[in-house]
Enzyme design. Structure first.
Site, PDB file in Angstrom:
ATOM      1  N   SER A 121     -53.899  56.014 -19.200  1.00  0.00           N
ATOM      2  CA  SER A 121     -52.560  56.266 -19.737  1.00  0.00           C
ATOM      3  C   SER A 121     -52.651  56.631 -21.193  1.00  0.00           C
ATOM      4  CB  SER A 121     -51.714  54.995 -19.713  1.00  0.00           C
ATOM      5  OG  SER A 121     -51.726  54.404 -18.477  1.00  0.00           O
ATOM      6  N   HIS A 142     -53.629  62.121 -14.431  1.00  0.00           N
ATOM      7  CA  HIS A 142     -52.749  60.996 -14.753  1.00  0.00           C
ATOM      8  C   HIS A 142     -51.554  60.960 -13.815  1.00  0.00           C
ATOM      9  CE1 HIS A 142     -49.885  58.940 -17.790  1.00  0.00           C
ATOM     10  NE2 HIS A 142     -50.556  58.032 -17.112  1.00  0.00           N
ATOM     11  N   GLU A 154     -50.325  64.689 -14.584  1.00  0.00           N
ATOM     12  CA  GLU A 154     -50.768  65.377 -15.806  1.00  0.00           C
ATOM     13  C   GLU A 154     -52.269  65.629 -15.668  1.00  0.00           C
ATOM     14  OE1 GLU A 154     -48.007  63.939 -19.516  1.00  0.00           O
ATOM     15  OE2 GLU A 154     -49.326  62.441 -18.648  1.00  0.00           O
ATOM     16  N   ASN A 192     -46.138  60.044 -21.642  1.00  0.00           N
ATOM     17  CA  ASN A 192     -46.178  58.728 -22.287  1.00  0.00           C
ATOM     18  C   ASN A 192     -45.839  58.814 -23.767  1.00  0.00           C
ATOM     19  OD1 ASN A 192     -46.692  57.270 -20.036  1.00  0.00           O
ATOM     20  ND2 ASN A 192     -48.883  57.033 -20.376  1.00  0.00           N
TER      21      ASN A 192
HETATM   22  N1  3HC Z   1     -44.669  52.362  -3.502  1.00  0.00           N
HETATM   23  C1  3HC Z   1     -44.305  53.277  -2.586  1.00  0.00           C
HETATM   24  N2  3HC Z   1     -43.039  53.705  -2.424  1.00  0.00           N
HETATM   25  C2  3HC Z   1     -42.096  53.152  -3.212  1.00  0.00           C
HETATM   26  C3  3HC Z   1     -42.386  52.196  -4.188  1.00  0.00           C
HETATM   27  C4  3HC Z   1     -43.744  51.794  -4.310  1.00  0.00           C
HETATM   28  N3  3HC Z   1     -44.127  50.892  -5.237  1.00  0.00           N
HETATM   29  N4  3HC Z   1     -41.242  51.861  -4.829  1.00  0.00           N
HETATM   30  C5  3HC Z   1     -40.264  52.590  -4.275  1.00  0.00           C
HETATM   31  N5  3HC Z   1     -40.789  53.370  -3.309  1.00  0.00           N
HETATM   32  C6  3HC Z   1     -40.089  54.335  -2.492  1.00  0.00           C
HETATM   33  C7  3HC Z   1     -39.125  53.651  -1.570  1.00  0.00           C
HETATM   34  O1  3HC Z   1     -39.781  53.253  -0.380  1.00  0.00           O
HETATM   35  C8  3HC Z   1     -38.093  54.734  -1.333  1.00  0.00           C
HETATM   36  O2  3HC Z   1     -38.603  55.674  -0.392  1.00  0.00           O
HETATM   37  P1  3HC Z   1     -37.625  56.481   0.606  1.00  0.00           P
HETATM   38  O3  3HC Z   1     -36.709  57.279  -0.297  1.00  0.00           O
HETATM   39  O4  3HC Z   1     -38.586  57.329   1.362  1.00  0.00           O
HETATM   40  O5  3HC Z   1     -36.923  55.460   1.394  1.00  0.00           O
HETATM   41  C9  3HC Z   1     -38.031  55.451  -2.689  1.00  0.00           C
HETATM   42  O6  3HC Z   1     -39.267  55.156  -3.351  1.00  0.00           O
HETATM   43  C10 3HC Z   1     -36.875  54.977  -3.517  1.00  0.00           C
HETATM   44  O7  3HC Z   1     -37.011  53.575  -3.644  1.00  0.00           O
HETATM   45  P2  3HC Z   1     -35.839  52.519  -3.643  1.00  0.00           P
HETATM   46  O8  3HC Z   1     -34.680  53.072  -2.868  1.00  0.00           O
HETATM   47  O9  3HC Z   1     -36.378  51.187  -3.282  1.00  0.00           O
HETATM   48  O10 3HC Z   1     -35.481  52.333  -5.144  1.00  0.00           O
HETATM   49  P3  3HC Z   1     -34.929  53.346  -6.184  1.00  0.00           P
HETATM   50  O11 3HC Z   1     -34.084  54.399  -5.597  1.00  0.00           O
HETATM   51  O12 3HC Z   1     -34.397  52.466  -7.228  1.00  0.00           O
HETATM   52  O13 3HC Z   1     -36.238  54.064  -6.745  1.00  0.00           O
HETATM   53  C11 3HC Z   1     -38.057  54.277  -8.174  1.00  0.00           C
HETATM   54  C12 3HC Z   1     -37.328  53.357  -7.221  1.00  0.00           C
HETATM   55  C13 3HC Z   1     -38.620  55.471  -7.437  1.00  0.00           C
HETATM   56  C14 3HC Z   1     -39.203  53.464  -8.768  1.00  0.00           C
HETATM   57  C15 3HC Z   1     -37.030  54.753  -9.275  1.00  0.00           C
HETATM   58  O14 3HC Z   1     -36.371  53.670  -9.824  1.00  0.00           O
HETATM   59  C16 3HC Z   1     -37.689  55.519 -10.406  1.00  0.00           C
HETATM   60  O15 3HC Z   1     -37.936  56.704 -10.313  1.00  0.00           O
HETATM   61  N6  3HC Z   1     -37.961  54.812 -11.530  1.00  0.00           N
HETATM   62  C17 3HC Z   1     -38.630  55.394 -12.691  1.00  0.00           C
HETATM   63  C18 3HC Z   1     -40.094  55.151 -12.562  1.00  0.00           C
HETATM   64  C19 3HC Z   1     -40.877  55.730 -13.703  1.00  0.00           C
HETATM   65  O16 3HC Z   1     -40.361  56.106 -14.745  1.00  0.00           O
HETATM   66  N7  3HC Z   1     -42.209  55.810 -13.519  1.00  0.00           N
HETATM   67  C20 3HC Z   1     -43.089  56.308 -14.545  1.00  0.00           C
HETATM   68  C21 3HC Z   1     -43.542  55.198 -15.407  1.00  0.00           C
HETATM   69  S1  3HC Z   1     -44.673  55.771 -16.636  1.00  0.00           S
HETATM   70  C22 3HC Z   1     -46.162  55.722 -15.891  1.00  0.00           C
HETATM   71  O17 3HC Z   1     -46.311  55.314 -14.776  1.00  0.00           O
HETATM   72  C23 3HC Z   1     -47.306  56.233 -16.682  1.00  0.00           C
HETATM   73  C24 3HC Z   1     -48.208  55.127 -17.076  1.00  0.00           C
HETATM   74  O18 3HC Z   1     -49.333  55.712 -17.687  1.00  0.00           O
HETATM   75  C25 3HC Z   1     -47.596  54.169 -18.039  1.00  0.00           C
END
Ligand code: 3HC
Length: 502
Positions: A121, A142, A154, A192
């Site tokens: 990251s 990434h 990325e 990030n």
């Molecule tokens: N693993 C697999 N699938 C998952 C999951 C997981 N951990 N969490 C959620 N899902 C799936 C669900 O099963 C659902 O699938 P479906 O649409 O096929 O039924 C879908 O994602 C949507 O999930 P939910 O309905 O339970 O929940 P939300 O609609 O609230 O979505 C989320 C959850 C996709 C995590 C959404 O809140 C989101 O996009 N959040 C932002 C996440 C983000 O910003 N990530 C980047 C972080 S930065 C990073 O990772 C970089 C690192 O270097 C720091």
């Protein structure tokens, strides 16, 4: 000919590594998952089984397909089993010493043609590459958490990456159903760098007492339409990872806004790392505490509204419909609202200068309507708790979510949003990433409804520039001053930064 990467090794099967292994297995590739010991391997197996199991439960995957996916994954504690892999991706903790040790092993074990990728990251891909005898074949790949869901990858190349490799890895990402953006090796890459600056800023607002955790989360989720508020997202990413990314960003940028907020240090030191440990900014697995008893706006009859225009008229109509007696005054003459039970000063700027002109300054609060669903309620140093509680209730009666905050420049939403938009313009201006890649990165990496430059165009360049000037004037934070490019575009009358950037 482009490389196809049929057999892929994944080292480290924590949340990210297991997610990455799942993504590759779902694409039909053979995956070799490596963990340090049997216990960690079992946890990795658990991640894979749970994640695919959820898809089965939801009817998105058949049991046969799940069996096939899991059948493509071989789990082992021996790095030597990676000898035949075409590509190995590392997703181990963000400690350079560990990474360099691993890459030295991979360099020795893997066949000469194998590509070695890091999912880091924050750490320098160049420094990781330089520790191997094949720096040209080392690249950053990434993924974003949760890896099976987030559509962005990325692809990070260094000055010594072999020609064509970034294109091959981008093609690989596409074959996984992901959208790649390609970037050079700078701290935080594209996403990030923008994201953690914003998340750390949210921590700073929390620490300075401008607003509370839930208010800030609600402001950004409901007011801006982000999928999660900053503290929910920090807990998802992991506070240790977030801390590390900020630290690395600070080391490279020397921008004090990137210095990890003390609250992150404190939580990390206490072992409260977010979802993965069951507690971070929030506690998981416990019943949510009962909401505090609603304080009633019942004692309020006359509601003063300061401000003109359609917002004031619409607010007056809505209050009247709800049984209150609205009185409207322009900012220039507050006489009409002087004896109102509460006074709502419609404003996106601090309102204390209005309060001091009233006979009962304790009855005034700022009200900033954000989109259709949120209203920021700004308490000045003179606002009484009773007024704040009553305005909170009024906002709810009006079917909006109240975000309680201090009377500071740009309150919560615009303070966080505009600083982030400014950072995106700064990145564009530096030539590090294109407007398209910046927008795609934030949309697909973080699930934002629009990229920052799209948001900037939608809000209006001038409004954002002016908001940044107000932020700068209040906080005297150099990085809040509008980036020269933004200032010049406004001066030149350019309305769309995306059109300008081509
Ligand atoms: N693993 C697999 N699938 C998952 C999951 C997981 N951990 N969490 C959620 N899902 C799936 C669900 O099963 C659902 O699938 P479906 O649409 O096929 O039924 C879908 O994602 C949507 O999930 P939910 O309905 O339970 O929940 P939300 O609609 O609230 O979505 C989320 C959850 C996709 C995590 C959404 O809140 C989101 O996009 N959040 C932002 C996440 C983000 O910003 N990530 C980047 C972080 S930065 C990073 O990772 C970089 C690192 O270097 C720091």
């Amino acid at each position: 000919m482009a490389q196809t990467f049929e057999t892929v090794g994944v080292v480290g099967l924590g949340t990210m590594g297991a997610g990455i292994a799942e993504v590759f297995a779902r694409s039909g590739r053979r995956v070799i998952g490596v963990e340090a010991d049997d216990a960690a391997l079992e946890r990795g197996r658990g991640h894979l089984e749970r994640s695919t199991g959820k898809a089965v439960a939801k009817g998105k995957l058949t049991e046969d397909a799940q069996r096939e996916i899991l059948g493509r994954v071989t789990l082992t504690t021996s790095r030597e089993d990676l000898a035949d892999a075409d590509l190995v991706i590392e997703a181990i903790p963000e400690i350079m010493e560990f990474k360099r040790g691993l890459f030295a092993d991979l360099d020795r074990i893997c066949k000469p043609s194998a590509v070695l990728a890091t999912n880091t990251s924050s750490l320098s891909v160049t420094a990781i590459a330089a520790g191997t005898s094949r720096p040209g074949q080392v690249i950053g790949m990434h993924f974003f958490n949760p890896a099976p869901v987030m559509k962005l990858v990325e692809v990070v190349h260094t000055v010594v990456t072999d020609d064509g490799l970034a294109d091959d890895v981008a093609a690989l990402a596409r074959s996984l159903g992901k959208t790649p953006i390609t970037a050079g090796d700078r701290a935080g890459f594209v996403v990030n760098r923008l994201l953690l600056g914003y998340l750390n800023h949210a921590c700073a607002l929390l620490e300075s007492g401008v607003a509370g955790r839930d208010d800030i989360d609600a402001a950004m989720k409901l007011g801006v339409g982000l999928p999660m508020g900053p503290f929910t997202l920090l807990d998802l990413i992991g506070l240790d990872t977030s801390y590390e990314v900020c630290e690395v960003l600070f080391r490279e940028t020397r921008d004090r806004r990137h210095a990890p907020a003390p609250v992150l240090r404190e939580l990390v030191t206490a072992g409260l790392l977010g979802r993965k440990t069951g507690r971070g900014f929030y506690s998981y697995g416990e019943a949510a505490p009962a909401a505090p008893k609603a304080r009633r706006a019942a004692s309020v009859s006359t509601v003063g509204i300061v401000g003109g225009g359609p917002d004031a008229a619409a607010l007056a109509t809505a209050l009247e419909r709800a049984g209150f007696k609205p009185v409207v005054a322009e900012r220039s003459d507050l006489t009409a609202v002087g004896e109102a039970d509460v006074v709502l000063a419609l404003s996106d700027r601090p309102v204390v200068e209005l309060a001091v002109r009233l006979p009962h300054p304790e009855r005034l609060a700022g009200l900033h309507l954000v989109g259709d669903g949120v209203a920021e309620v700004a308490s000045t140093v003179l606002t009484s708790p009773e007024t704040a509680a009553a305005v909170h209730d009024l906002v709810k009666i009006l079917d909006r979510t109240p975000v309680m905050c201090g009377d500071r420049a740009e309150f919560v939403v615009n303070a966080l949003l505009y600083a982030y938009l400014n950072d995106a313009v700064r990145m564009l201006e530096s030539g590090y990433a294109s407007a398209g890649d910046i927008d795609t990165g934030m949309r697909l990496g973080c699930g934002y409804p629009a990229g920052p430059l799209e948001m900037l165009d939608a809000i209006g360049l001038e409004a954002v520039r002016d908001g940044l000037r107000a932020l700068y004037a209040e906080y005297r934070e150099p990085a809040f001053a509008p980036v020269p490019l933004l200032d010049q575009l406004v001066t030149a009358g350019v309305r769309s930064i995306r059109e300008y950037a081509g």
